[in-house]
Scaffold this motif. Structure first.
Motif, mmCIF file in Angstrom:
data_model
loop_
_atom_site.group_PDB
_atom_site.id
_atom_site.type_symbol
_atom_site.label_atom_id
_atom_site.label_comp_id
_atom_site.label_asym_id
_atom_site.label_seq_id
_atom_site.Cartn_x
_atom_site.Cartn_y
_atom_site.Cartn_z
ATOM 1 N N ASP A 85 0.868 -1.181 0.000
ATOM 2 C CA ASP A 85 0.000 0.000 0.000
ATOM 3 C C ASP A 85 0.905 1.230 0.000
ATOM 4 N N PRO A 86 1.164 1.821 -1.183
ATOM 5 C CA PRO A 86 2.089 2.952 -1.263
ATOM 6 C C PRO A 86 1.415 4.282 -0.944
ATOM 7 N N GLY A 87 2.181 5.216 -0.436
ATOM 8 C CA GLY A 87 1.671 6.548 -0.150
ATOM 9 C C GLY A 87 2.771 7.419 0.410
ATOM 10 N N TRP A 88 2.616 8.722 0.292
ATOM 11 C CA TRP A 88 3.648 9.618 0.799
ATOM 12 C C TRP A 88 3.706 9.597 2.325
ATOM 13 N N ASN A 89 2.542 9.644 2.970
ATOM 14 C CA ASN A 89 2.535 9.646 4.427
ATOM 15 C C ASN A 89 2.959 8.308 5.013
ATOM 16 N N CYS A 90 2.652 7.237 4.306
ATOM 17 C CA CYS A 90 3.077 5.910 4.768
ATOM 18 C C CYS A 90 3.031 4.921 3.614
ATOM 19 N N ALA A 130 -2.748 -3.535 2.894
ATOM 20 C CA ALA A 130 -1.743 -4.400 2.269
ATOM 21 C C ALA A 130 -2.023 -5.873 2.557
ATOM 22 N N THR A 131 -2.499 -6.165 3.768
ATOM 23 C CA THR A 131 -2.858 -7.544 4.118
ATOM 24 C C THR A 131 -4.004 -8.030 3.247
ATOM 25 N N ARG A 132 -5.009 -7.186 3.072
ATOM 26 C CA ARG A 132 -6.166 -7.557 2.247
ATOM 27 C C ARG A 132 -5.746 -7.798 0.797
ATOM 28 N N TYR A 133 -4.866 -6.961 0.261
ATOM 29 C CA TYR A 133 -4.375 -7.172 -1.103
ATOM 30 C C TYR A 133 -3.680 -8.528 -1.230
ATOM 31 N N ASN A 134 -2.881 -8.862 -0.218
ATOM 32 C CA ASN A 134 -2.144 -10.121 -0.267
ATOM 33 C C ASN A 134 -3.082 -11.317 -0.143
#
Length: 258
Positions: free
Chosen positions: A74-79, A218-222
């Motif tokens: 899960d990409p993003g600038w804040n995290c 990210a867990t859900r995507y995986n």
């Protein structure tokens, strides 16, 4: 909370008899038992995964070399958050719809904010350049500072990532099912995952609170797409070789702690 500032343990409350403690605990929902009994903060109101932590978590163990690996991102600038799965292909099962499924163990995480993609790629690659991942499909629309699509940026920097299935309701149900039946176990060294799952909840209107949920996504995507891209470890790799795995690598400050 005690005067010392420490959380109060029910067993330390002298005036409560064993029968009174049992009566109190009998009226508490399962996911609140840990907080009520030990004073350790548990899930918030409206928790999305109201599952006792001892059901979800597991001590790190030596992962069999032939288990395929994948990661959700899960990409993003804040995290930017990433979670790695190893898939237990020795114990496959059929889900309610008759589909072939496999248990998984989440063995590593990466969690960092306000850094360029190259920084994230370097950290992810150290876990194994051969591992394929699935990424938030929004990365096919989001653009970096130079105008390049985010997913293309990561691919051009060497990551093997493809678009994840972002069907939210189905993904939440599948993740809930795997966690509650222990088909997905989480290494207890994944401290950021543990923090997020305790806060992951819905508001009074039933909407998911989109805050501090990067590893949850990210867990859900995986769960939804990771097995489709999972690869077994090669004989060797430019990063840390699979045969060098040791549970201590996943501990805070370890080689694979991010």
């Amino acid at each position: 909370m005690s005067k010392s500032g420490k959380s109060a343990d029910m067993d330390d409350v002298a005036h409560l008899s064993d029968s009174e403690k049992k009566k109190i605990l009998a009226s508490v929902p399962p996911w609140q038992l840990q907080a009520r009994k030990s004073g350790i903060p548990g899930h918030g109101v409206g928790a999305i995964y109201p599952i006792p932590e001892d059901v979800m978590l597991i001590q790190p163990f030596d992962i069999p070399a032939h288990w395929p690996r994948s990661y959700g991102m899960d990409p993003g600038w804040n995290c930017t958050a990433v979670i790695w799965f190893a898939w237990d292909i020795d114990n496959g099962f059929k889900d309610a719809a008759g589909n072939q499924r496999y248990p998984a163990v989440a063995y590593d995480e990466y969690y960092r904010g306000q850094a360029d993609p190259a920084v994230h790629v370097a950290a992810i690659s150290r876990r194994g350049r051969w591992i394929h991942g699935v990424i938030d499909p929004a990365a096919q629309k989001a653009r970096g500072t130079d105008g390049e699509l985010l997913i293309d940026t990561y691919c051009n920097l060497g990551l093997k990532v493809s678009k994840a299935d972002n069907t939210v309701v189905t993904g939440l149900i599948q993740t809930w099912d795997m966690l509650s039946t222990q088909q997905l176990r989480i290494f207890n060294t994944l401290t950021n995952w543990r923090k997020e799952v305790r806060l992951y909840r819905r508001d009074e209107k039933g909407n998911i609170i989109k805050k501090n949920d990067h590893l949850m996504d990210a867990t859900r995507y995986n769960v939804m797409s990771g097995y489709d891209v999972a690869k077994a470890p090669p004989a060797s790799d430019g990063g840390v070789p699979w045969f060098s795995w040791d549970p201590v690598m996943a501990t805070q400050g370890g080689v694979w702690s991010g």
